[in-house]
Design a protein around this motif. Sequence first.
Motif: not given
Length: 289
Positions: A96-104, A150-166
């Motif tokens: 959700l964050l990747i698509l919203v931020l990436g599209t904007m 040791n929380s969800y947000w650590a993984l979400i932050a990494v995955y958003v950073a990985m997905g935004l460029p593409s």
Amino acid sequence: MTATSAKAMTYDNKGILSTLGRDGLLQVILIANTVLMLFPVVIMVFSGFKSNMEIFNNPFAVPDFANLSNYIDVWTQTNFVRYLFNSVFVTGFSLLLILVLGTMAAYAIARYEFFGASFLLLFFIAGLTLPLKLAIIPLFILFRDLGILNSYWALIAVYVAMGLPSTVFIMTGFIRSLPRELEDAARMDGASELRIMWSVMLPLTRPAMIISAIHNLVPIWNDFFFPLVFIQNDALKTLPQGLTSFMGEYTTDWGVMFAGLTLAAAPITVVYVILSRQFINGMTSGALK
């Protein structure tokens, strides 16, 4: 019939036969590749209905599909449900964050002329060449200092950073291909910039968004490395990391293990098929219009 026309027909027949032979060979190669790719999946599904003895004695035999004991054990005697929820939450929120931020970001780069737009696009493209795994130690220290280790947000932050460029790369190219006359017509009707983006442009970018979602969905769902580094609490583990707990130190119930793998692969397979169909339908409807 003249000799010239006879020769032409002969050449045409040879060309047709050559094309049919080439197409037939291609079909054989594709079928063989499909069988080769699906064979491990079929063995995994079959093994989920077998006991350890049956797996080792007859690994390729068709099982008794009425035997659901392994699936019942996975659902009731392990933390599989919790691991499944964690994977769904992390993957869904990250996409959700990747698509919203990436599209904007892509919309701004593709539709507005401002100083540094080209540099900003190159900055995102550079992210495609730099794997985040190289920065695992700085990321670990950063997340520890931020208090999100040791929380969800650590993984979400990494995955958003990985997905935004593409995502920015895919969406920028697609949005640039859309006709500007649509925006001009909407502006003449008094639509705001936000209204133009939401009601006019976003529906047209649906195929590109589906491509971006598919491109990021599978790597996030299957990722094992980052949860292994950032997650220590068993209640926060995702499926790839959580399934390793099914393997015992001395013995492993392989039937339960394969049942868990089958259940873990089922949601992503269904979502992948649904998104693929929507992508094809979107492209077809766009062509018809």
